[in-house]
Design an enzyme around this catalytic site. Sequence first.
Site, PDB file in Angstrom:
ATOM      1  N   ASP A  33      -8.774 -30.244  17.561  1.00  0.00           N
ATOM      2  CA  ASP A  33      -8.864 -31.601  18.095  1.00  0.00           C
ATOM      3  C   ASP A  33      -7.782 -31.880  19.130  1.00  0.00           C
ATOM      4  OD1 ASP A  33     -10.826 -31.921  16.216  1.00  0.00           O
ATOM      5  OD2 ASP A  33      -9.861 -33.577  15.142  1.00  0.00           O
ATOM      6  N   HIS A 188      -5.216 -28.655  15.474  1.00  0.00           N
ATOM      7  CA  HIS A 188      -5.056 -29.471  16.676  1.00  0.00           C
ATOM      8  C   HIS A 188      -4.402 -28.630  17.775  1.00  0.00           C
ATOM      9  CE1 HIS A 188      -5.468 -32.403  13.464  1.00  0.00           C
ATOM     10  NE2 HIS A 188      -5.830 -33.287  14.380  1.00  0.00           N
TER      11      HIS A 188
END
Length: 218
Positions: A33, A188
């Site tokens: 992400d 992430h």
Amino acid sequence: MLIEQPPRLLRWLYPRALWRMDPSERAVFLTFDDGPIPHVTPWVLEVLAHYGIHATFFMVGDNIRKHPEEFRQVVAAGHTVGNHTFHHISGHIHGDFHFTTDVEDCQHLIDEGIRSVIPHHSRPVGELPLFRPPHGWMKRAQYAYVAKHYRVVMWDLVTRDYSMRLDADDVLDNVRRYARNGSIITFHDSLKSIAKLRTALPAAIEWLRDEGYDFRTL
């Protein structure tokens, strides 16, 4: 536990969302992400290429705008790109129109960017683009909209690589503790995570591989 592996109640709030893939198959689905980010996303791509793995990147539209070359690298390497809103906005503190417009602005940039790499690219008939809400929260009307136009993807395991309270060993321990058949695993590709990722991501991939998991994309 309530963060790393979402409880049934949270999953119940978004019944049409993907939280976990087939629990009967020994496979996991790596997702990243918040990118693309220079010096972070390219490094993640190098690690994935080293292990022969493809993943799904849920990207922030404004980061695509600012870092188009990193976006193109992800697409050119054959990874899947999903929508993470244009400004990484939280649904619970923004109005419905603002939120859904931000989603659509991001998708427009994704589609335009993919066509810049793959000129004749088109989504198969009936296949919806992927969307993951920042922080995993949406209001009911927002969810109703995106669930109609997108395949909403949540997670079965969030590594918490972004947390200042965790180190690389903690991130790896979360993978070891909570990974299971069909897990959608969230990392992430962000500046907050990179120091931990440099150790935890290769170690997690090797551990998952040694445990017999296949790596698949959404």
